[in-house]
Design a protein around this motif. Structure first.
Motif, PDB file in Angstrom:
ATOM      1  N   SER A   1      84.390   1.935  89.532  1.00  0.00           N
ATOM      2  CA  SER A   1      83.417   0.895  89.090  1.00  0.00           C
ATOM      3  C   SER A   1      82.310   0.436  90.148  1.00  0.00           C
ATOM      4  O   SER A   1      82.533   0.774  91.330  1.00  0.00           O
ATOM      5  CB  SER A   1      84.455  -0.429  89.136  1.00  0.00           C
ATOM      6  OG  SER A   1      85.510  -0.299  88.196  1.00  0.00           O
TER       7      SER A   1
ATOM      8  N   HIS B   1      80.134  -2.509  90.929  1.00  0.00           N
ATOM      9  CA  HIS B   1      79.846  -3.776  90.730  1.00  0.00           C
ATOM     10  C   HIS B   1      78.362  -4.261  91.339  1.00  0.00           C
ATOM     11  O   HIS B   1      77.928  -5.264  90.891  1.00  0.00           O
ATOM     12  CB  HIS B   1      80.710  -4.737  91.232  1.00  0.00           C
ATOM     13  CG  HIS B   1      82.301  -4.591  90.513  1.00  0.00           C
ATOM     14  ND1 HIS B   1      82.452  -5.144  89.436  1.00  0.00           N
ATOM     15  CD2 HIS B   1      83.238  -3.750  90.781  1.00  0.00           C
ATOM     16  CE1 HIS B   1      83.813  -4.821  88.969  1.00  0.00           C
ATOM     17  NE2 HIS B   1      84.139  -3.921  89.803  1.00  0.00           N
TER      18      HIS B   1
ATOM     19  N   VAL C   1      82.821   8.426  85.109  1.00  0.00           N
ATOM     20  CA  VAL C   1      83.545   7.370  84.109  1.00  0.00           C
ATOM     21  C   VAL C   1      83.768   6.053  84.707  1.00  0.00           C
ATOM     22  O   VAL C   1      84.124   6.367  86.115  1.00  0.00           O
ATOM     23  CB  VAL C   1      84.733   7.982  83.477  1.00  0.00           C
ATOM     24  CG1 VAL C   1      85.550   7.120  82.583  1.00  0.00           C
ATOM     25  CG2 VAL C   1      84.529   9.305  82.645  1.00  0.00           C
ATOM     26  N   GLY C   2      83.352   4.901  84.174  1.00  0.00           N
ATOM     27  CA  GLY C   2      83.884   3.582  84.752  1.00  0.00           C
ATOM     28  C   GLY C   2      82.646   2.326  84.478  1.00  0.00           C
ATOM     29  O   GLY C   2      81.456   2.654  83.961  1.00  0.00           O
ATOM     30  N   TYR C   3      83.191   1.377  84.964  1.00  0.00           N
ATOM     31  CA  TYR C   3      82.309   0.277  84.824  1.00  0.00           C
ATOM     32  C   TYR C   3      81.329   0.117  85.486  1.00  0.00           C
ATOM     33  O   TYR C   3      81.359   0.424  86.795  1.00  0.00           O
ATOM     34  CB  TYR C   3      83.325  -0.883  84.812  1.00  0.00           C
ATOM     35  CG  TYR C   3      82.680  -2.324  84.737  1.00  0.00           C
ATOM     36  CD1 TYR C   3      82.196  -2.943  83.711  1.00  0.00           C
ATOM     37  CD2 TYR C   3      82.081  -3.065  86.005  1.00  0.00           C
ATOM     38  CE1 TYR C   3      81.499  -4.203  83.840  1.00  0.00           C
ATOM     39  CE2 TYR C   3      81.638  -4.084  86.064  1.00  0.00           C
ATOM     40  CZ  TYR C   3      81.144  -4.947  84.896  1.00  0.00           C
ATOM     41  OH  TYR C   3      80.475  -5.811  85.016  1.00  0.00           O
ATOM     42  N   THR C   4      80.058  -0.208  85.057  1.00  0.00           N
ATOM     43  CA  THR C   4      78.868  -0.402  85.868  1.00  0.00           C
ATOM     44  C   THR C   4      78.466  -1.871  85.346  1.00  0.00           C
ATOM     45  O   THR C   4      78.268  -2.554  84.413  1.00  0.00           O
ATOM     46  CB  THR C   4      77.744   0.373  85.590  1.00  0.00           C
ATOM     47  OG1 THR C   4      78.133   1.695  85.844  1.00  0.00           O
ATOM     48  CG2 THR C   4      76.479  -0.027  86.214  1.00  0.00           C
TER      49      THR C   4
ATOM     50  N   GLY D   1      80.384   5.992  81.482  1.00  0.00           N
ATOM     51  CA  GLY D   1      80.241   4.698  81.300  1.00  0.00           C
ATOM     52  C   GLY D   1      81.688   4.215  81.036  1.00  0.00           C
ATOM     53  O   GLY D   1      82.651   5.190  81.377  1.00  0.00           O
ATOM     54  N   THR D   2      82.067   3.310  80.654  1.00  0.00           N
ATOM     55  CA  THR D   2      83.586   2.554  80.224  1.00  0.00           C
ATOM     56  C   THR D   2      83.823   3.339  78.891  1.00  0.00           C
ATOM     57  O   THR D   2      83.426   3.661  78.036  1.00  0.00           O
ATOM     58  CB  THR D   2      83.506   1.052  79.963  1.00  0.00           C
ATOM     59  OG1 THR D   2      82.593   0.414  81.240  1.00  0.00           O
ATOM     60  CG2 THR D   2      84.748   0.552  79.778  1.00  0.00           C
TER      61      THR D   2
END
Length: 223
Positions: free
Chosen positions: A50, A52, A86-89, A108-109
């Motif tokens: 992630s 943030h 892969v993951g939250y931004t 992305g997510t």
């Protein structure tokens, strides 16, 4: 405080050195649940994280991979595997600087992570700044995906380099790239690393060991 818990022995030692008398290590629960796809049916590198903030260690990891590790990998391999991120931004962050770069794919997510772990051959954790323990490595080990990580993360985990986790001897991009290339091509080593990490996870991060540690901590406090 009558008692303090830390997530690894390195940080517990710092707390004891600061004068806290009651310190114990309480780690993370993560049960093994390996994905089934064999070595030959997998392809590519995976990085799950992630992001943030602009100063996120995970964003630094991506930039380090793009600027230094990927060029070094191109010097070793004729066709380096593609890295999938892969993951939250966070909505106020823009990863446009990574788009259009050959060898990097921004996914992305996603709704479910397991298919990504089943698809890829290696997980990488090019993390240069971190505290605590890297849950992403426990997660990737649980899915049966070998991990190439920095010496920093290896020390935080307390795992054995070359046995439980692939870790370069030095914290530079060329060594990290060499470790990726070696493990990516070697099915025997890949299988051994996968199996060793799964065994270590079961021994140290199962629900049984975790609950036993909690009981010891509570018994010591109430004694």
């Amino acid at each position: 405080c009558r008692h303090v818990t830390a997530v690894n022995e390195a940080e517990a030692a710092l707390l004891r050195a600061a004068g806290l008398p009651g310190v114990a290590v309480l780690g993370t629960i993560r049960a093994p649940d390996p994905t089934p796809r064999p070595f030959a049916a997998r392809a590519g590198l995976l990085f799950v994280a992630s992001i943030h903030r602009e100063d996120s260690p995970n964003l630094d990891s991506l930039r380090w991979y793009r600027d230094e590790i990927l060029p070094a990998l191109r010097r070793i391999m004729d066709e380096p595997p593609t890295l999938s991120f892969v993951g939250y931004t966070a909505p106020d962050l823009d990863l446009a600087e990574f788009r259009g770069i050959p060898g990097i794919e921004l996914r992305g997510t996603v709704a479910e992570l397991r298919p990504a772990y089943d698809e890829h051959r290696l997980f990488i954790a090019p993390t240069r700044f971190a505290a605590g323990t890297p849950y992403k490595v426990y997660e990737t080990a649980s899915f049966g995906l070998p991990c190439v990580a920095t010496p920093l993360l290896c020390r935080q985990l307390g795992w054995t380099p070359g046995k439980d986790i692939a870790t370069p001897a030095t914290a530079d991009a060329a060594a990290f790239a060499a470790e990726i290339a070696s493990l990516y091509r070697d099915e025997t080593r890949w299988t051994a690393l996968r199996d060793s990490a799964l065994r270590r996870l079961a021994a140290e991060n199962g629900r049984g060991p975790f609950e036993a540690t909690v009981r010891r901590i509570l018994d010591a406090i109430s004694a």
